[in-house]
Design a protein around this motif. Structure first.
Motif, PDB file in Angstrom:
ATOM      1  N   GLY A 141       0.695  -1.158   0.033  1.00 54.48           N
ATOM      2  CA  GLY A 141       0.007  -0.180  -0.028  1.00 54.48           C
ATOM      3  C   GLY A 141       0.794   1.378   0.035  1.00 54.48           C
ATOM      4  O   GLY A 141       0.884   2.254  -0.568  1.00 54.48           O
ATOM      5  N   ARG A 142       1.894   1.412   0.893  1.00 52.42           N
ATOM      6  CA  ARG A 142       2.872   2.374   0.973  1.00 52.42           C
ATOM      7  C   ARG A 142       3.500   2.649  -0.639  1.00 52.42           C
ATOM      8  O   ARG A 142       3.697   3.871  -1.063  1.00 52.42           O
ATOM      9  N   VAL A 143       3.985   1.672  -1.372  1.00 50.68           N
ATOM     10  CA  VAL A 143       4.575   1.526  -2.609  1.00 50.68           C
ATOM     11  C   VAL A 143       3.511   2.139  -3.579  1.00 50.68           C
ATOM     12  O   VAL A 143       3.943   2.943  -4.309  1.00 50.68           O
ATOM     13  N   ALA A 144       2.320   1.619  -3.430  1.00 47.15           N
ATOM     14  CA  ALA A 144       1.391   2.067  -4.369  1.00 47.15           C
ATOM     15  C   ALA A 144       1.011   3.733  -4.162  1.00 47.15           C
ATOM     16  O   ALA A 144       0.751   4.383  -5.014  1.00 47.15           O
ATOM     17  N   ALA A 145       0.999   4.090  -2.749  1.00 44.83           N
ATOM     18  CA  ALA A 145       0.765   5.705  -2.722  1.00 44.83           C
ATOM     19  C   ALA A 145       1.859   6.421  -3.144  1.00 44.83           C
ATOM     20  O   ALA A 145       1.695   7.383  -3.797  1.00 44.83           O
ATOM     21  N   LEU A 146       3.081   5.820  -2.881  1.00 45.17           N
ATOM     22  CA  LEU A 146       4.246   6.842  -3.571  1.00 45.17           C
ATOM     23  C   LEU A 146       4.227   7.005  -4.930  1.00 45.17           C
ATOM     24  O   LEU A 146       4.690   7.781  -5.833  1.00 45.17           O
ATOM     25  N   ALA A 147       4.049   5.529  -5.489  1.00 52.92           N
ATOM     26  CA  ALA A 147       3.817   5.520  -6.988  1.00 52.92           C
ATOM     27  C   ALA A 147       2.843   6.753  -7.750  1.00 52.92           C
ATOM     28  O   ALA A 147       2.709   7.175  -8.758  1.00 52.92           O
ATOM     29  N   ARG A 148       1.630   6.655  -6.971  1.00 56.10           N
ATOM     30  CA  ARG A 148       0.437   7.829  -7.331  1.00 56.10           C
ATOM     31  C   ARG A 148       0.977   9.307  -7.431  1.00 56.10           C
ATOM     32  O   ARG A 148       0.619   9.873  -8.221  1.00 56.10           O
ATOM     33  N   VAL A 149       1.636   9.477  -6.212  1.00 54.92           N
ATOM     34  CA  VAL A 149       2.055  10.858  -6.293  1.00 54.92           C
ATOM     35  C   VAL A 149       3.231  11.299  -6.938  1.00 54.92           C
ATOM     36  O   VAL A 149       3.928  12.304  -7.056  1.00 54.92           O
ATOM     37  N   SER A 150       3.824  10.236  -7.835  1.00 52.94           N
ATOM     38  CA  SER A 150       5.072  10.406  -8.694  1.00 52.94           C
ATOM     39  C   SER A 150       4.721  11.008  -9.805  1.00 52.94           C
ATOM     40  O   SER A 150       5.573  11.200 -10.890  1.00 52.94           O
ATOM     41  N   THR A 151       3.470  11.242 -10.423  1.00 50.17           N
ATOM     42  CA  THR A 151       3.192  11.625 -11.643  1.00 50.17           C
ATOM     43  C   THR A 151       3.301  13.439 -11.559  1.00 50.17           C
ATOM     44  O   THR A 151       3.766  13.920 -10.846  1.00 50.17           O
ATOM     45  N   ALA A 152       2.974  13.989 -13.089  1.00 49.16           N
ATOM     46  CA  ALA A 152       3.346  15.179 -12.881  1.00 49.16           C
ATOM     47  C   ALA A 152       2.192  16.086 -12.371  1.00 49.16           C
ATOM     48  O   ALA A 152       2.324  17.205 -11.831  1.00 49.16           O
ATOM     49  N   SER A 153       1.022  15.303 -11.946  1.00 54.90           N
ATOM     50  CA  SER A 153      -0.029  16.234 -11.212  1.00 54.90           C
ATOM     51  C   SER A 153       0.077  15.719  -9.979  1.00 54.90           C
ATOM     52  O   SER A 153      -0.920  16.161  -9.239  1.00 54.90           O
ATOM     53  N   ARG A 154       0.946  15.185  -9.269  1.00 51.37           N
ATOM     54  CA  ARG A 154       0.966  14.733  -7.966  1.00 51.37           C
ATOM     55  C   ARG A 154      -0.062  13.901  -7.727  1.00 51.37           C
ATOM     56  O   ARG A 154      -0.815  13.759  -6.485  1.00 51.37           O
ATOM     57  N   GLY A 155      -0.600  13.090  -8.568  1.00 53.54           N
ATOM     58  CA  GLY A 155      -1.657  12.011  -8.136  1.00 53.54           C
ATOM     59  C   GLY A 155      -3.145  12.546  -8.236  1.00 53.54           C
ATOM     60  O   GLY A 155      -3.987  11.822  -7.656  1.00 53.54           O
ATOM     61  N   ARG A 156      -3.283  13.753  -8.767  1.00 53.89           N
ATOM     62  CA  ARG A 156      -4.427  14.470  -8.617  1.00 53.89           C
ATOM     63  C   ARG A 156      -5.566  13.663  -9.668  1.00 53.89           C
ATOM     64  O   ARG A 156      -6.790  13.734  -9.333  1.00 53.89           O
ATOM     65  N   PHE A 157      -5.187  13.266 -10.758  1.00 50.42           N
ATOM     66  CA  PHE A 157      -5.760  12.728 -11.834  1.00 50.42           C
ATOM     67  C   PHE A 157      -5.672  11.178 -12.075  1.00 50.42           C
ATOM     68  O   PHE A 157      -5.970  10.659 -13.057  1.00 50.42           O
ATOM     69  N   GLN A 158      -4.768  10.716 -11.053  1.00 50.45           N
ATOM     70  CA  GLN A 158      -4.688   9.332 -11.294  1.00 50.45           C
ATOM     71  C   GLN A 158      -5.837   8.377 -10.749  1.00 50.45           C
ATOM     72  O   GLN A 158      -6.388   8.667  -9.491  1.00 50.45           O
ATOM     73  N   PRO A 159      -6.351   7.696 -11.688  1.00 47.15           N
ATOM     74  CA  PRO A 159      -7.595   6.503 -11.047  1.00 47.15           C
ATOM     75  C   PRO A 159      -7.048   5.691  -9.786  1.00 47.15           C
ATOM     76  O   PRO A 159      -5.829   5.178  -9.835  1.00 47.15           O
ATOM     77  N   ARG A 160      -7.868   5.360  -8.971  1.00 49.51           N
ATOM     78  CA  ARG A 160      -7.591   4.627  -7.683  1.00 49.51           C
ATOM     79  C   ARG A 160      -8.197   3.143  -8.327  1.00 49.51           C
ATOM     80  O   ARG A 160      -8.746   3.054  -9.208  1.00 49.51           O
TER      81      ARG A 160
END
Length: 355
Positions: free
Chosen positions: A227-246
């Motif tokens: 879960g921690r790895v998935a959360a870090l991968a989510r915020v690693s995008t250009a939008s800081r995970g704002r438009f990343q689907p869950r």
């Protein structure tokens, strides 16, 4: 000048001898306690009156203390001269004496060393109650070829270094055209890398239990770690995970993991004297330290990246060899795309119906 009698001359001689012996003769009410092994003398006699008396001048007190130290030192030197002595360097050197064993226990200069952390096997044996049944083998063994004692492992070990053999036997199951010397060197490199990785794992496990939670050399993670790895991968995008689907059944990400808010923290320029002093002292201590700090996370990650790169390069070489072998088969007359296959394709193309 009147002549002196024999009795007067003897009396004066005795007085002169007493004056010369006065410097080495010290009388004490209580005998001193000596520890010649530590060159220690303990004086339990009361201090002179001038030292203990209040209001005494400093010069008088210092003179009394010097005389007291001189007398005690004279008694200690007398104890040293009472020991059996001899001339060093064959009788031409100075007089030396062998000191006895010390009797006074002195405090340690440095603190006790910290206990060595248990290895992975020692922790497992302690948990299961396993006790060693045999004694630990010695590090030296007898080498029949060299006729001397050599180390069991490492450089110049007994039996010679097998990596320097000029002849190697090819197993029946191996490829007869395979380089056995290169294979042995590769196996040795892999073994050294495996041992180094295990050593880093043990260090990470013993390093306060904190570094071992972030290192996963074996690739086995539990649900919380994934879960921690998935959360870090989510915020690693250009939008800081704002438009990343869950993901399905993914819990909401806590704000501490997303890392939102302040990205940088700047220290105050004025008013923080204690913090500035502490930072400068830590910097000076790190620069003057002879042992470089060990970053366990970085070391283990570097080792894992090197292993992945070696595996990828080996896999690419195998693919290249397969491609070369396939192209050779295609160029042969009996291959899948030979002359017959091409002629059949051309004949089939000529039988199309005209519109």
């Amino acid at each position: 000048m009147a002549a002196l009698s024999v009795e007067e001359l003897l009396a004066r001689a005795e007085e002169r001898e007493a004056e010369t012996q006065r410097s080495v003769t010290v009388h004490k009410e209580l005998d001193l306690e000596f520890d010649v092994g530590n060159l220690l003398a303990v004086d339990k006699n009361p201090a002179p009156r001038g030292v203990a008396r209040e209001g005494a001048p400093a010069s008088q007190r210092e003179g009394l203390l010097r005389a007291l130290a001189r007398d005690n030192t004279q008694l200690l030197v007398g104890q040293l001269w009472a020991l059996p002595s001899e001339r060093a360097e064959g009788g031409a050197g100075p007089v030396v004496a062998q000191l006895p064993e010390p009797t006074t226990r002195l405090p340690r200069e440095k603190p006790l060393p910290k206990p060595r952390p248990l290895t992975r096997w020692e922790q497992f044996a302690k948990l299961k109650g396993i006790r060693p049944t045999r004694k630990k083998r010695g590090t030296l063994v007898w080498d029949e070829e060299a006729k001397e004692w050599r180390r069991r492992w490492g450089y110049k070990r007994a039996g010679g270094d097998p990596s320097r053999d000029w002849l190697l036997e090819v197993p029946d199951s191996a490829d007869p055209f395979e380089d056995q010397f290169a294979k042995r060197r590769q196996e040795k490199r892999e073994k050294v890398a495996r041992n180094e990785l295990n050593r880093l794992r043990n260090l990470a496990r013993a390093h306060r239990g904190g570094a071992a939670q972030t290192l996963h050399p074996t690739g086995h993670q539990d649900r919380a770690e994934l879960g921690r790895v998935a959360a870090l991968a989510r915020v690693s995008t250009a939008s800081r995970g704002r438009f990343q689907p869950r993901l399905p059944k993914e819990p909401p990400t806590p704000p501490t993991v997303t890392g939102r808010g302040k990205k940088r923290q700047f220290k105050p320029l004025l008013g923080d004297l204690e913090g500035e002093k502490k930072r400068q002292l830590e910097l000076a201590r790190s620069l003057s330290s002879k042992k470089a700090p060990l970053d366990l996370t970085r070391a283990v990650n570097k080792q894992l990246r090197e292993e992945e790169a070696e595996a990828a390069s080996a896999k690419g070489k195998k693919r290249g060899q397969r491609g070369k072998r396939a192209r050779r088969q295609q160029l042969r007359p009996g291959g899948a795309k030979g002359k017959r296959g091409g002629g059949a394709a051309r004949t089939g193309g000529g039988k199309r119906k005209k519109k």
